[in-house]
Design an enzyme around this catalytic site. Sequence first.
Site, mmCIF file in Angstrom:
data_model
loop_
_atom_site.group_PDB
_atom_site.id
_atom_site.type_symbol
_atom_site.label_atom_id
_atom_site.label_comp_id
_atom_site.label_asym_id
_atom_site.label_seq_id
_atom_site.Cartn_x
_atom_site.Cartn_y
_atom_site.Cartn_z
ATOM 1 N N LYS A 224 0.809 -1.227 0.000
ATOM 2 C CA LYS A 224 0.000 0.000 0.000
ATOM 3 C C LYS A 224 0.838 1.270 0.000
ATOM 4 O O LYS A 224 2.031 1.265 0.302
ATOM 5 C CB LYS A 224 -0.995 -0.023 1.171
ATOM 6 C CG LYS A 224 -2.181 -0.941 0.851
ATOM 7 C CD LYS A 224 -3.268 -0.932 1.880
ATOM 8 C CE LYS A 224 -4.418 -1.830 1.412
ATOM 9 N NZ LYS A 224 -5.425 -2.048 2.467
ATOM 10 N N ARG A 258 -3.514 -10.192 4.966
ATOM 11 C CA ARG A 258 -3.961 -10.159 3.560
ATOM 12 C C ARG A 258 -2.825 -9.596 2.707
ATOM 13 O O ARG A 258 -2.525 -8.408 2.795
ATOM 14 C CB ARG A 258 -5.222 -9.292 3.467
ATOM 15 C CG ARG A 258 -5.797 -9.176 2.057
ATOM 16 C CD ARG A 258 -7.007 -8.250 2.060
ATOM 17 N NE ARG A 258 -7.571 -8.073 0.721
ATOM 18 C CZ ARG A 258 -7.107 -7.184 -0.154
ATOM 19 N NH1 ARG A 258 -6.106 -6.401 0.148
ATOM 20 N NH2 ARG A 258 -7.665 -7.090 -1.340
#
Length: 283
Positions: A224, A258
Amino acid sequence: MPDHRAYNIPVKGGVLSLGPAPLIMGILNVTPDSFSDGGKFSSPEGALKQARAMLEQGADIIDIGGQSTRPGADEISTEEELSRVIPVIERLITSGIKVPISIDTFKAEVAEQAIKAGAQIVNDVSGLQREPEIARVAARFETPLIAMHWDKNRDKDKDLIAEIKRFFTKTISIADMAGVSKKSLILDPGFGFAKTFSENYLLLNRIAELHELGFPLLIGTSRKSMLGKLLNIEPKERVAATVATSIIAYQSGAHIFRVHDVAPNLQALRVAMATSYGAREAE
Ligand code: YH5
């Protein structure tokens, strides 16, 4: 000293056993505009290949999402989302895939169709607050339900962790009213979702405070922009930085991770687990 509370979550055909052993959720993107994967996995055959690679690396769950949630991404229609995810789920199921598939969606209709096609877990990035009926779907099919914090209207002057807890209090009550078993809910603080760069790091530092809510925690930091902005590197170069966040979150008691890059995250997590809970030689 992490303290991984044990949770056993019923899932079709077994249980998700959560405790000291970390679970890995492998990300299977079926969004043509995903800049992390370049949309290579949109065809069912390509998606199956990518899923098999993640399983070989030790993934415990495969997460399939058709709606891009990156800032500025257009919202797609239910029909478009279904046309992206359903053929992929069907292909994975006919291939005899032996780990549960989760459907990453905030739409009740997509969750229902995905479950009917074979998905066994619902992953809602809106924390059940876009379409609360999604909780009814999870309750009806008795699937585990992951609810993520994403609150565009939160009070920015208040403490982020206090605001996340407040948001989750509502999430928990929606799940409860819909008939979702207490055992089936998993919470996720939503890294990168309506949070500033520095808030993402404050959250990473304070994950452990969320255990107070009494539910297992899933974290999604993989590749991210909180990492890209810190290091000025492209998504594919963010593996080591992602691994660092996984270990920090593990040491804070998180249960499920995740990630795009299954092997490096799992290897590092096993080292962390051996350190905290004792080492046993691999066979
Ligand atoms: C999550 O955190 N995130 S979709 C931007 C990136 C990389 C990745 C390169 N679904 C989560 O993965 N579900 C998504 O920059 C999620 N938790 C849960 N439960 C966004 C994503 C991503 C975005």
